[in-house]
Design an enzyme around this catalytic site. Sequence first.
Site, short mmCIF file in Angstrom:
data_model
loop_
_atom_site.label_atom_id
_atom_site.label_comp_id
_atom_site.label_asym_id
_atom_site.label_seq_id
_atom_site.Cartn_x
_atom_site.Cartn_y
_atom_site.Cartn_z
N LYS A 89 36.83 25.69 42.69
CA LYS A 89 37.22 26.62 41.63
C LYS A 89 38.65 27.11 41.85
O LYS A 89 39.00 27.57 42.93
CB LYS A 89 36.30 27.84 41.64
C1 E4P Z 1 31.04 32.22 36.75
O1 E4P Z 1 31.29 31.18 37.31
C2 E4P Z 1 31.23 33.53 37.40
O2 E4P Z 1 30.97 33.36 38.77
C3 E4P Z 1 30.34 34.62 36.94
O3 E4P Z 1 29.47 34.19 35.92
C4 E4P Z 1 31.02 35.92 36.65
O4 E4P Z 1 30.07 36.86 36.21
P1 E4P Z 1 30.31 38.42 36.15
O5 E4P Z 1 31.23 38.72 35.01
O6 E4P Z 1 28.94 38.99 35.90
O7 E4P Z 1 30.87 38.82 37.48
#
Ligand code: E4P
Length: 230
Positions: A89
């Site tokens: 990522k």
């Molecule tokens: C996606 O890859 C993220 O890790 C995640 O869904 C972020 O979610 P949040 O906004 O609840 O922290």
Amino acid sequence: MAIFIDSSDLDEIRKYHRMGILRGVTTNPTILVKDGIKKGLVGVEKRAKEIAGLIDPLPLSMEVTTNDPDEMIREAKIMASWAKNINVKITIHGPEGEIENLEVIHELEKRHDIRVNVTAMMNAQQCFLAALAGATYVSIFGGRVNDMGYNCLDQVRCLRKLLDAHGLGAKIIVGSTREALNVIEWLDAGAHIVTVTPSFISKILVHPYSKETVRQFLADAAIVKRSKDA
Ligand code: E4P
């Protein structure tokens, strides 16, 4: 593809993987902190290898811990070497809007043959640029988009149309789920994948009327069994 789990908790991942409903795992540094991963990159490597082994050949996303371009590439190469099903990522840009991340994404995909999941995106145009740079996955944070007063559905629909029209192979991941309806509505709008926290799965699975129905079936089954015994 459909549902990924947004977690680094081995027991939770194992539990839902056994049910056959997962198609991949996503993590981020906030999730690693919440799940108690310690000992720096050594601890991250240990957990990443455990998850990757458990879900192999399904994909696992691990996020780099820096925004320095050279360091991002160095870390991405290390993380990708931990297991063949690990993708890396990279955020769409830096904390101050540094745009060099796109070059990093392009280089990782095209020069180093590393799958990239571009993350922390809030609209279709960011995702489109990430897809043009060659990203394998483009992650839009649907719940955060909605939290800001916009409707993520419009972004997902528009993005899917653009990717298809321009022959871009990037897969759309919508994360940051908030409401039970999100999984179905985001997939229906064109997302390839929705990533959910472990607790969210019960939220979308368990229905009060199903519970009542099952209770009634079990009670009546008991009557049938008793009448057979008598
Ligand atoms: C996606 O890859 C993220 O890790 C995640 O869904 C972020 O979610 P949040 O906004 O609840 O922290």
